[in-house]
Design a protein around this motif. Structure first.
Motif, PDB file in Angstrom:
ATOM      1  N   LYS A   1       0.836  -1.184   0.000  1.00 24.36           N
ATOM      2  CA  LYS A   1       0.000   0.000   0.000  1.00 24.36           C
ATOM      3  C   LYS A   1       0.873   1.236   0.000  1.00 24.36           C
ATOM      4  N   LYS A   2       0.508   2.257  -0.776  1.00 24.65           N
ATOM      5  CA  LYS A   2       1.329   3.448  -0.896  1.00 24.65           C
ATOM      6  C   LYS A   2       0.572   4.643  -0.336  1.00 24.65           C
ATOM      7  N   ASN A   3       1.125   5.294   0.664  1.00 29.57           N
ATOM      8  CA  ASN A   3       0.538   6.507   1.192  1.00 29.57           C
ATOM      9  C   ASN A   3       0.962   7.715   0.358  1.00 29.57           C
ATOM     10  N   GLY A   4       2.069   7.604  -0.403  1.00 28.04           N
ATOM     11  CA  GLY A   4       2.577   8.710  -1.196  1.00 28.04           C
ATOM     12  C   GLY A   4       2.037   8.684  -2.614  1.00 28.04           C
ATOM     13  N   ILE A   5       2.513   9.631  -3.451  1.00 27.89           N
ATOM     14  CA  ILE A   5       2.077   9.773  -4.836  1.00 27.89           C
ATOM     15  C   ILE A   5       2.542   8.586  -5.664  1.00 27.89           C
ATOM     16  N   THR A   6       1.733   8.164  -6.633  1.00 24.35           N
ATOM     17  CA  THR A   6       2.080   7.045  -7.512  1.00 24.35           C
ATOM     18  C   THR A   6       2.011   7.499  -8.968  1.00 24.35           C
ATOM     19  N   ILE A   7       2.486   6.653  -9.856  1.00 24.39           N
ATOM     20  CA  ILE A   7       2.403   6.948 -11.292  1.00 24.39           C
ATOM     21  C   ILE A   7       0.956   7.140 -11.721  1.00 24.39           C
ATOM     22  N   LYS A   8       0.049   6.310 -11.177  1.00 22.34           N
ATOM     23  CA  LYS A   8      -1.372   6.445 -11.520  1.00 22.34           C
ATOM     24  C   LYS A   8      -1.928   7.797 -11.084  1.00 22.34           C
ATOM     25  N   ASP A   9      -1.487   8.276  -9.910  1.00 22.16           N
ATOM     26  CA  ASP A   9      -1.946   9.590  -9.439  1.00 22.16           C
ATOM     27  C   ASP A   9      -1.485  10.695 -10.381  1.00 22.16           C
ATOM     28  N   ILE A  10      -0.221  10.612 -10.808  1.00 21.02           N
ATOM     29  CA  ILE A  10       0.329  11.615 -11.728  1.00 21.02           C
ATOM     30  C   ILE A  10      -0.414  11.568 -13.059  1.00 21.02           C
ATOM     31  N   ALA A  11      -0.677  10.346 -13.545  1.00 20.90           N
ATOM     32  CA  ALA A  11      -1.382  10.182 -14.820  1.00 20.90           C
ATOM     33  C   ALA A  11      -2.779  10.800 -14.756  1.00 20.90           C
ATOM     34  N   LYS A  12      -3.470  10.569 -13.654  1.00 20.26           N
ATOM     35  CA  LYS A  12      -4.824  11.102 -13.493  1.00 20.26           C
ATOM     36  C   LYS A  12      -4.814  12.623 -13.492  1.00 20.26           C
ATOM     37  N   GLU A  13      -3.874  13.217 -12.763  1.00 17.65           N
ATOM     38  CA  GLU A  13      -3.807  14.673 -12.686  1.00 17.65           C
ATOM     39  C   GLU A  13      -3.397  15.288 -14.020  1.00 17.65           C
ATOM     40  N   ALA A  14      -2.551  14.582 -14.757  1.00 18.68           N
ATOM     41  CA  ALA A  14      -2.080  15.098 -16.046  1.00 18.68           C
ATOM     42  C   ALA A  14      -3.044  14.797 -17.184  1.00 18.68           C
ATOM     43  N   GLY A  15      -4.003  13.889 -16.937  1.00 14.90           N
ATOM     44  CA  GLY A  15      -4.961  13.522 -17.974  1.00 14.90           C
ATOM     45  C   GLY A  15      -4.375  12.642 -19.050  1.00 14.90           C
ATOM     46  N   VAL A  16      -3.418  11.775 -18.640  1.00 13.58           N
ATOM     47  CA  VAL A  16      -2.780  10.864 -19.589  1.00 13.58           C
ATOM     48  C   VAL A  16      -2.783   9.454 -19.006  1.00 13.58           C
ATOM     49  N   SER A  17      -2.229   8.511 -19.748  1.00 16.79           N
ATOM     50  CA  SER A  17      -2.153   7.136 -19.269  1.00 16.79           C
ATOM     51  C   SER A  17      -0.920   6.941 -18.384  1.00 16.79           C
TER      52      SER A  17
END
Length: 343
Positions: free
Chosen positions: A2-18
């Motif tokens: 489990k990750k409490n910090g930022i993940t690649i998926k979080d960055i992708a969602k905020e950037a609107g990309v995969s």
């Protein structure tokens, strides 16, 4: 994990990309990503403090078989942390297990957050075992990495990390109770610098509870936070020889206890006839002091073995039944404590 910090998926969602696009940017694969998208993703990564494992966590899942053992305790003495007898034994347990499982070890002490971040970005580590973590900048940096982490002797909150620790409170209590039951009431407490939510704070709490349970007032002048180098501890022993208002000392590390004993003896103080001493760890040095040191036993090598085993099991997809393992302590009686009730 489990990750409490930022993940690649979080960055992708905020950037609107995969997530694949984010991974391509992280690994400098810009062929199919527009400059505007690269700039947007890199800005989010910088703002969020995301720490990618630059090599090992790429899409091709290349594994290095290298485990990092990182010391985040800021050195206050010259030399490497592996010169400390505790860490030498601990690393022996880690290396033995890694070798058996086909992994390699990399050792490093980091002095600040930037050095830790650089290490995690640069090296192809499959996982890390970290000592000396409190709720500080090192902790925040580890929260933002995808690399599996095992914390050693840490009381930080949260379930992101695997942990291996000790019954530190009980150890402090047992040492102090033992001295009290031998008739001692004026007992000094000596340790390295005590930080919130750390093992030394827990040992101090155990010391205080034992005093309380036996109706002995706590005295702040009996608490010493001190450097760990042998020369420093010998000098402390010399200084303590001038105090005549105590009969016993509980020291939270055997190596420090040995130095204090040397300083006391140099000044003509007899151990245990005049001053009794209890250490902590039950390292080999406790067998060669004169007199031999009564101490709180922990199995340091087993601690290293368990940490390495937990991390490799996690990396290999095995079920981790206990994410936090707490090892037991017990007192080992030798010759450094006098029973003053018999006189």
């Amino acid at each position: 994990m489990k990750k409490n910090g930022i993940t690649i998926k979080d960055i992708a969602k905020e950037a609107g990309v995969s997530p694949t696009t984010v991974s391509n940017v992280i690994h400098k694969k810009y062929e199919h990503v527009s400059p505007e998208t690269v700039k947007r993703i890199e800005k989010i990564i910088e703002e969020k403090g995301y720490i990618p494992n630059m090599l090992a966590r790429s899409l091709v899942k290349r594994n290095s078989k290298i485990i990092g053992v990182i010391n985040c305790l800021i050195p206050t003495a010259r030399g490497s942390f592996i010169q400390d007898p505790f860490h030498t034994v601990f690393l022996g347990g880690v290396e033995k297990e890694l070798s058996k499982r086909g992994y390699f070890i990399m050792l490093r002490t980091v002095n600040d957050k930037d050095e830790l971040i650089s290490l995690l970005k640069t090296w192809n580590l499959d996982g890390v075992i970290v000592t000396g973590i409190f709720e500080d900048e090192f902790y925040e940096a580890l929260l933002n990495t995808d690399i599996p982490v095992v914390l050693i002797d840490s009381y930080v909150d949260g379930d992101k990390f695997l942990k291996v620790g000790l019954e530190d409170f009980k150890g402090g209590y047992l040492a102090t109770r033992y001295l009290i039951e031998k008739g001692h009431r004026e007992i000094l407490f000596v340790s390295p610098k005590i930080k919130p939510k750390g093992v030394l704070e827990e040992r101090l709490k155990g010391y205080k509870r034992a005093l309380e349970d036996y109706g002995i007032p706590f005295k702040s002048e009996h608490i010493y936070e001190h450097g760990t180098r042998v020369e420093e501890c010998i000098e402390l022993g010399r200084k303590l020889s001038k105090r005549k208002d105590f009969t016993a000392i509980f020291v939270t590390a055997d190596i420090m206890a040995a130095g204090i004993m040397s300083g006391l003896i140099e000044m003509g103080v007899k151990i245990p006839e005049e001053v009794s001493i209890v250490g902590f760890d039950d390292l080999d040095i406790s067998l060669i002091t004169s007199p031999r040191l009564t101490t709180i036993h922990q199995d340091v090598e087993v601690k290293g073995t368990i940490a390495a085993r937990m991390l490799i099991d996690y990396l290999e997809g095995k079920v981790i039944k206990e994410r936090t393992v707490i090892l037991p302590v017990r007192i080992v009686e030798r010759e450094s404590v006098r029973d003053i009730k018999k006189n």
